[in-house]
Design an enzyme around this catalytic site. Sequence first.
Site, mmCIF file in Angstrom:
data_model
loop_
_atom_site.group_PDB
_atom_site.id
_atom_site.type_symbol
_atom_site.label_atom_id
_atom_site.label_comp_id
_atom_site.label_asym_id
_atom_site.label_seq_id
_atom_site.Cartn_x
_atom_site.Cartn_y
_atom_site.Cartn_z
ATOM 1 N N ASP A 1 55.255 44.412 42.032
ATOM 2 C CA ASP A 1 54.411 43.321 41.562
ATOM 3 C C ASP A 1 55.303 42.205 41.023
ATOM 4 O O ASP A 1 56.340 42.463 40.395
ATOM 5 C CB ASP A 1 53.482 43.855 40.465
ATOM 6 C CG ASP A 1 52.533 42.815 39.945
ATOM 7 O OD1 ASP A 1 51.791 42.229 40.758
ATOM 8 O OD2 ASP A 1 52.513 42.587 38.723
ATOM 9 N N GLU B 1 56.446 41.451 46.124
ATOM 10 C CA GLU B 1 55.426 40.401 46.139
ATOM 11 C C GLU B 1 56.134 39.056 45.989
ATOM 12 O O GLU B 1 56.526 38.662 44.902
ATOM 13 C CB GLU B 1 54.415 40.586 44.997
ATOM 14 C CG GLU B 1 53.338 39.507 45.002
ATOM 15 C CD GLU B 1 52.504 39.462 43.736
ATOM 16 O OE1 GLU B 1 51.479 38.755 43.745
ATOM 17 O OE2 GLU B 1 52.875 40.112 42.737
#
Length: 625
Positions: A340, A369
């Site tokens: 993330d 990400e």
Amino acid sequence: MNFLHHSWKPEFRQPFGAVPLNSTVILRVKASEIEKLKLHTYFNDQETFYSPTKSVEANFWEFNITLPEVPGLFWYDFSFEANGRTYAYGTQGDLLGGEGKIYETKPPSYQITVYNPERKTPAWYTNGIMYQIFPDRFNRGSDFSLDNFHENAILHPNWNDTPHYFREKDNSIKYWDFFGGTLTGITEKLDYLKSLNVTILYLNPIFKSQSNHRYDTGDYMTIDPVLGTQESFETLANACKERGIAIILDGVFSHTGDDSLYFNKYGNYPEMGACQSKDSLYYSWYTFTDYPKTYACWWGVDSMPNTDEMHPDFQAFIFKNKDSVIKHWMKAGASGWRLDVADELPDPFIKGLKTAMIEENADSVLIGEVWEDASRKVAYNELRTYFSGYELDAVMNYPFRDTFIDFIIGEKSSGATARMMMSLSENYPKDQFMGNMNLIGSHDRRRILNVLSEAFKFLRNRADLSYRLDDEHYALAVKRLKLLSLIQFTFPGVPCIYYGDEVGVQGFEDPFNRRTYPWGNEDLDLLKWYRQITQLRSDYPVFQNGSWKPYDASDDLFVFERRNDDTLCFCLFNRNAIAVHLFKQPDCDGCTGLDLISGETVALSPIVVPPLSYAIVLTTLKPDN
């Protein structure tokens, strides 16, 4: 005066694209009526000038250069004189490479990515088909129990209710709504995933947290009780393994939750947290400016205090210890991690984490990400080294999503679309380009049917929770989705289905893009389509590992080929809702091919593509081709 360099064509640059450390690259220009030609290169603040040698071909000049022995971005451009004036030549203003442009001032430079090639992305990943699940919203399993919810949880009794945020006056959320999806619920639907030829299961966070999205981690070593237990996860992992499915977990390491074992702002955990005492084992993980009231947090959200990823204690806990978070869950059955907000994580942290993953499983995969071209991403004024060869195996390919959506809805021409994809192909090492996580839907974006219907334009940003597309807009969106999804499943990279997109789930921004999977109310025609295109990718390795090349075509027709040693496919996509488009490849005069979607034999001179339609043509070439 004439001057030309084109970084995508072999007569001007060899080899194409990103190159390993210490490689030799040949750069050539075609020019006439010029003098004093120079090549300028830049690497890690070092500037170098080269003089050319005359090529055997008329009007060509060339430079043979050896690239650095360390990873990084190598930049180059040219200068020359003509008619008594000094000029420069570099890439175009969009910085995408290809054919360049003459400038009278300093030009934007061309990029060559230099990387360490020792680590290879495993074939199980690059050849795979991914399915993303938001765990609370996929399936309420047989292990569902009201006893597993915390006191501030609001449970929807009806699985088909609309998600909702119950916000306080300060916009915070005290009471989170849940639907009760579980890990066992996923296990019970694995045969459904196999009917879609899924080989990779990406799960949004599953660790104990207060929220329904679980990006506010409360305890990295405990499965959220609402979802199940470690035993539930191991059962899921074993059942996946039996079906040839690998699990990718969501790693949220740039911050924790404030209601966590480590921060413990509300005293809900028995162990002393960083917010309770400076003597806490976890105090060094966080940065306080006015203890304990004020602290660094993720984008100003005080329920998500930032961690100090470079602190040795934090790194030991996350990936260095024998039973670190990374190693613990890989032992339990995970085959990889998705990081993330990778831009929030320092490069040394990502490098260390990847090293720990390899120690546990040499064939593991690390996905980041990253929302832009990850080869040259600058975050917090620092050029990131994701593709150095030591960090990420792949990234979420948001440029793919954004570019092809713009093409499908008519906001970008086929030429501009091809240019964007060629730039990624040029800038990414081959393994990273072939491993791109090609998504068209996600938990962070409107549902794809809402996007392709363009409903947001006439709703004036009014994301009505009860809104559903009318029949006309839904039909248009589905036709466009068939085009877009077929591109996704024939293009280089790993296609990812966001749960429910394959059966017609609708929704605007979060939380409406996180509706439950509509068991019993699926769009079965759309589901049949997804089963067909996932089978297509599974049956033909050329779509998994073949080379690709775009072709010039009209603005509304996107054409590319996929090719390997024994297969050549032309992939054609007509976005126009009215006009038929034709494509003729001179090398294929007199040839026929098999349309892999319709099953019909078609002529290749030309290939006819009806409005809002497609053709995937497996060619039978003449012997001299």
